[in-house]
Design a protein around this motif. Structure first.
Motif, PDB file in Angstrom:
ATOM      1  N   ASN A 185       0.824  -1.213   0.000  1.00  0.00           N
ATOM      2  CA  ASN A 185       0.000   0.000   0.000  1.00  0.00           C
ATOM      3  C   ASN A 185       0.858   1.263   0.000  1.00  0.00           C
ATOM      4  O   ASN A 185       0.531   2.243  -0.670  1.00  0.00           O
ATOM      5  N   ALA A 186       1.945   1.238   0.780  1.00  0.00           N
ATOM      6  CA  ALA A 186       2.802   2.427   0.868  1.00  0.00           C
ATOM      7  C   ALA A 186       3.503   2.675  -0.457  1.00  0.00           C
ATOM      8  O   ALA A 186       3.592   3.816  -0.926  1.00  0.00           O
ATOM      9  N   VAL A 187       4.006   1.599  -1.090  1.00  0.00           N
ATOM     10  CA  VAL A 187       4.831   1.771  -2.287  1.00  0.00           C
ATOM     11  C   VAL A 187       3.964   1.952  -3.533  1.00  0.00           C
ATOM     12  O   VAL A 187       4.227   2.825  -4.355  1.00  0.00           O
ATOM     13  N   PHE A 188       2.902   1.130  -3.646  1.00  0.00           N
ATOM     14  CA  PHE A 188       2.105   1.133  -4.888  1.00  0.00           C
ATOM     15  C   PHE A 188       0.757   1.830  -4.733  1.00  0.00           C
ATOM     16  O   PHE A 188       0.057   2.026  -5.725  1.00  0.00           O
ATOM     17  N   PRO A 211      -0.769  11.274  -3.555  1.00  0.00           N
ATOM     18  CA  PRO A 211      -0.690  10.830  -4.949  1.00  0.00           C
ATOM     19  C   PRO A 211       0.374   9.745  -5.137  1.00  0.00           C
ATOM     20  O   PRO A 211       1.221   9.552  -4.274  1.00  0.00           O
ATOM     21  N   ALA A 212       0.309   9.069  -6.262  1.00  0.00           N
ATOM     22  CA  ALA A 212       1.186   7.920  -6.532  1.00  0.00           C
ATOM     23  C   ALA A 212       2.644   8.349  -6.683  1.00  0.00           C
ATOM     24  O   ALA A 212       2.935   9.461  -7.121  1.00  0.00           O
ATOM     25  N   ILE A 213       3.548   7.445  -6.304  1.00  0.00           N
ATOM     26  CA  ILE A 213       4.963   7.617  -6.641  1.00  0.00           C
ATOM     27  C   ILE A 213       5.064   7.387  -8.152  1.00  0.00           C
ATOM     28  O   ILE A 213       4.429   6.468  -8.690  1.00  0.00           O
ATOM     29  N   ALA A 214       5.837   8.230  -8.849  1.00  0.00           N
ATOM     30  CA  ALA A 214       5.921   8.144 -10.314  1.00  0.00           C
ATOM     31  C   ALA A 214       6.247   6.710 -10.744  1.00  0.00           C
ATOM     32  O   ALA A 214       7.139   6.068 -10.181  1.00  0.00           O
ATOM     33  N   THR A 215       5.502   6.245 -11.753  1.00  0.00           N
ATOM     34  CA  THR A 215       5.650   4.870 -12.243  1.00  0.00           C
ATOM     35  C   THR A 215       7.094   4.574 -12.661  1.00  0.00           C
ATOM     36  O   THR A 215       7.615   3.494 -12.399  1.00  0.00           O
ATOM     37  N   ILE A 236       0.315  -3.165 -10.953  1.00  0.00           N
ATOM     38  CA  ILE A 236       0.283  -3.306  -9.485  1.00  0.00           C
ATOM     39  C   ILE A 236      -0.364  -2.066  -8.859  1.00  0.00           C
ATOM     40  O   ILE A 236      -1.194  -2.183  -7.949  1.00  0.00           O
ATOM     41  N   GLN A 237       0.004  -0.885  -9.367  1.00  0.00           N
ATOM     42  CA  GLN A 237      -0.578   0.350  -8.825  1.00  0.00           C
ATOM     43  C   GLN A 237      -2.100   0.337  -8.923  1.00  0.00           C
ATOM     44  O   GLN A 237      -2.795   0.838  -8.047  1.00  0.00           O
TER      45      GLN A 237
END
Ligand SMILES: *[C@@H]1O[C@H](CO)[C@@H](O)[C@H](O)[C@H]1NC(C)=O
Length: 217
Positions: free
Chosen positions: A185-188, A192-196, A213-214
Motif C-alpha cells: 500500500n505504501a509503495v504502490f 498521490p502515486a509515486i511516479a511509475t 500493481i498500482q
C-alpha cells in the motif's frame, strides 16, 4: 586499567539510557487516560482529569470475536490499542487479535513504533521477518498452537495460515499506537502515486508491470 574499566562502564550505562529513552518513556504519573476532547499538542494524547476516569477507560471487549476474513488477503486484524482503550495512553503497550482463513495472509508490513510478540491460539502459521540492509536475511518458521514468535521493531514481517482450518493469533505490541505500514500500500498505493518510472527503476521491471500493481492498490 581500572580507569579504562570505569570509562567503559560509563559508556555502557550512557548508551543503555539513550536506547531506553528512544522508546515510549516510563510514565511520570499513574495514568494519563486519553482525553478525546483535549486540544493540547503533545506526543501522544492529552490526559483526562484523573477524577473523571473509570473502569471503562481501561477496558475493551471483543477479542473473543472472530474477525471477518472475507477479503482479498483472507485475514483480519482486530486491534485493542489506544484508539479503543484510552487508558493505554503513555503506557507503551497494546494488543491485537488476528484471524486467518485457510491460506490467508497478513501481508508484509512493519510497525514503526513497536516490537511485536505473537502467540498462536488456533491453527498453523508460517511467520517471517527480514533483517535490514545489506543482509536482508529472511527469518521464518512454522508455528502451531501455543508457539510464540517475535517481530523486532521496524522490520518487515508477515504471517500466512498454512493449516487446513482457520487460524487465530494474539499479538502484543510495545506501543500504545504501534502504527502499520503495509509495504504494498505504501509503495504502490500512495496518494498521490509515486511516479511509475521511479518504481519501474526501483523494482527493475517494465512500467506496465508497475502500472498493473498500482491499479490494485
Ligand atoms: C464479511 O465481509 C464480507 C465482505 O465485506 C461481507 O459480504 C459479509 O457480509 C461479512 N460477513 C459478516 C458475517 O459480517
Amino acid at each position: 586499567m581500572a580507569k579504562h574499566f570505569l570509562l567503559l562502564n560509563l559508556i555502557a550505562v550512557l548508551s543503555f539510557c539513550c536506547v531506553v529513552l528512544a522508546f515510549e518513556p516510563s510514565p511520570l504519573q499513574d495514568f494519563c487516560v486519553a482525553d478525546p476532547a483535549g486540544t493540547a499538542k503533545v506526543n501522544g494524547l492529552a490526559c483526562k482529569d484523573p477524577k473523571s476516569v473509570g473502569a471503562e477507560d481501561f477496558f475493551f471487549s471483543g477479542l473473543h470475536l472472530a474477525g471477518n476474513t472475507s477479503n482479498t488477503f483472507g485475514s483480519k486484524v482486530t486491534p485493542a490499542n489506544v484508539a479503543q482503550i484510552p487508558g493505554l495512553n503513555t503506557l507503551g503497550i497494546s494488543l491485537a487479535r488476528v484471524d486467518y482463513a485457510p491460506w490467508g495472509i497478513n501481508p508484509p508490513h512493519t510497525h514503526p513504533r513497536a516490537t511485536e510478540i505473537v502467540t498462536v491460539l488456533e491453527g498453523f502459521l508460517q511467520v517471517g521477518f527480514v533483517t535490514s540492509n545489506p543482509e536482508n536475511r529472511h527469518i521464518t518458521k512454522v508455528l502451531k498452537k501455543g508457539d510464540v514468535f517475535v517481530f523486532p521493531i521496524g522490520l518487515v514481517h508477515y504471517q500466512r495460515n498454512v493449516g487446513k482450518g482457520n487460524a487465530v493469533a494474539i499479538a502484543a505490541l510495545s506501543s500504545q499506537n504501534p502504527g502499520v505500514i503495509s509495504i504494498a500500500n505504501a509503495v504502490f498505493g500512495s496518494e498521490p502515486a509515486i511516479a511509475t518510472d521511479i518504481l519501474a527503476k526501483a523494482f527493475q521491471v517494465d512500467a506496465t508491470v508497475v502500472a498493473q500493481i498500482q491499479s490494485k492498490f
